[in-house]
Scaffold this active site. Structure first.
Site, short mmCIF file in Angstrom:
data_model
loop_
_atom_site.label_atom_id
_atom_site.label_comp_id
_atom_site.label_asym_id
_atom_site.label_seq_id
_atom_site.Cartn_x
_atom_site.Cartn_y
_atom_site.Cartn_z
N HIS A 61 -1.47 28.24 4.05
CA HIS A 61 -2.41 29.33 3.79
C HIS A 61 -3.47 28.86 2.80
O HIS A 61 -3.21 27.97 1.98
CB HIS A 61 -1.68 30.54 3.20
CG HIS A 61 -0.82 31.27 4.18
ND1 HIS A 61 -0.32 32.54 3.95
CD2 HIS A 61 -0.37 30.91 5.41
CE1 HIS A 61 0.39 32.92 5.00
NE2 HIS A 61 0.39 31.95 5.89
N GLU A 63 -4.67 30.12 0.09
CA GLU A 63 -4.33 30.22 -1.33
C GLU A 63 -3.41 29.09 -1.77
O GLU A 63 -3.59 28.50 -2.84
CB GLU A 63 -3.61 31.55 -1.64
CG GLU A 63 -4.39 32.80 -1.29
CD GLU A 63 -4.02 33.33 0.09
OE1 GLU A 63 -4.04 32.57 1.06
OE2 GLU A 63 -3.70 34.53 0.17
N CYS A 91 -0.50 37.31 0.97
CA CYS A 91 0.79 37.68 1.56
C CYS A 91 1.90 37.49 0.51
O CYS A 91 1.64 37.10 -0.62
CB CYS A 91 1.06 36.81 2.79
SG CYS A 91 1.44 35.09 2.39
N CYS A 94 2.06 33.82 -0.79
CA CYS A 94 0.96 33.44 -1.67
C CYS A 94 1.02 34.21 -2.99
O CYS A 94 0.71 33.66 -4.05
CB CYS A 94 -0.37 33.64 -0.96
SG CYS A 94 -0.57 32.48 0.41
ZN LIG Z 1 -0.45 33.73 2.29
#
Ligand SMILES: [Zn+2]
Length: 179
Positions: A61, A63, A91, A94
């Site tokens: 991801h 992040e 999410c 993260c």
């Molecule tokens: Zn994430």
């Protein structure tokens, strides 16, 4: 002591613009367009964009990649006195990484009602049971961030529809009595 960086409205917009640049880079690769940057001393020190498909990594991801790059840039797992800017609400994974990195402030664009873990489904960054809380600012350039995502998914649906139509046409050909 960790300090929450203070930014002017112009700075917030400028840093989110950098996150949007990263989101577009992901989109150019056919990835869901999500981007993030980490800011330290009023400068972008790390960037990341979603690379889940490219790398076939569930953890790739925006992040996570930006946080890892910031850890390397500062030579520390602690990202105190930094701020993370990301185009979509983080999410669960993260949000966990943000807490573990001790990031004091997160600015994000569009909310993610299906997976968001900072305001939507969970409010992990404000959970008083954890030993670290994060200042969250939502809705920064939310329209632009959201539009990138909507355009992306619209294109995917159109491509799927076209592929389906092409397959139907091909099947028709197969059934044709004249070969
Ligand atoms: Zn994430």
């Amino acid at each position: 002591m960790a300090q929450i960086p203070e930014f002017s409205a112009d700075q917030v917009q400028a840093f989110m613009d950098e996150a949007l640049v990263e989101a577009r880079r992901a989109g150019e690769l056919g990835e869901v367009p999500i981007g993030a940057v980490v800011v330290y001393n009023n400068q972008v020190i790390a960037r990341g964009h979603n690379l889940r498909e490219t790398d076939q990594l569930a953890t790739a991801h925006a992040e996570i990649l930006a946080i890892e790059a910031a850890n390397r840039a500062l030579g520390s797992w602690r990202l105190e006195n930094t701020a993370l800017f990301v185009t979509l609400e983080p999410c669960i994974m993260c949000a966990g990484a943000i807490i573990n990195a001790r990031i004091p402030a997160v600015y994000f664009g569009a909310v993610d009602p299906k997976a968001g873990a900072t305001v939507s489904l969970y409010q992990l960054l404000a959970d008083q049971r954890l030993n670290h809380q994060v200042q969250v600012v939502s809705g920064v350039a939310a329209e632009e961030s959201g539009a990138l995502l909507q355009d992306f998914f619209r294109q995917i649906r159109a491509a799927r529809k076209a592929a389906k139509a092409a397959k139907l046409a091909a099947d028709d050909d197969d059934n044709s009595p004249v070969k």
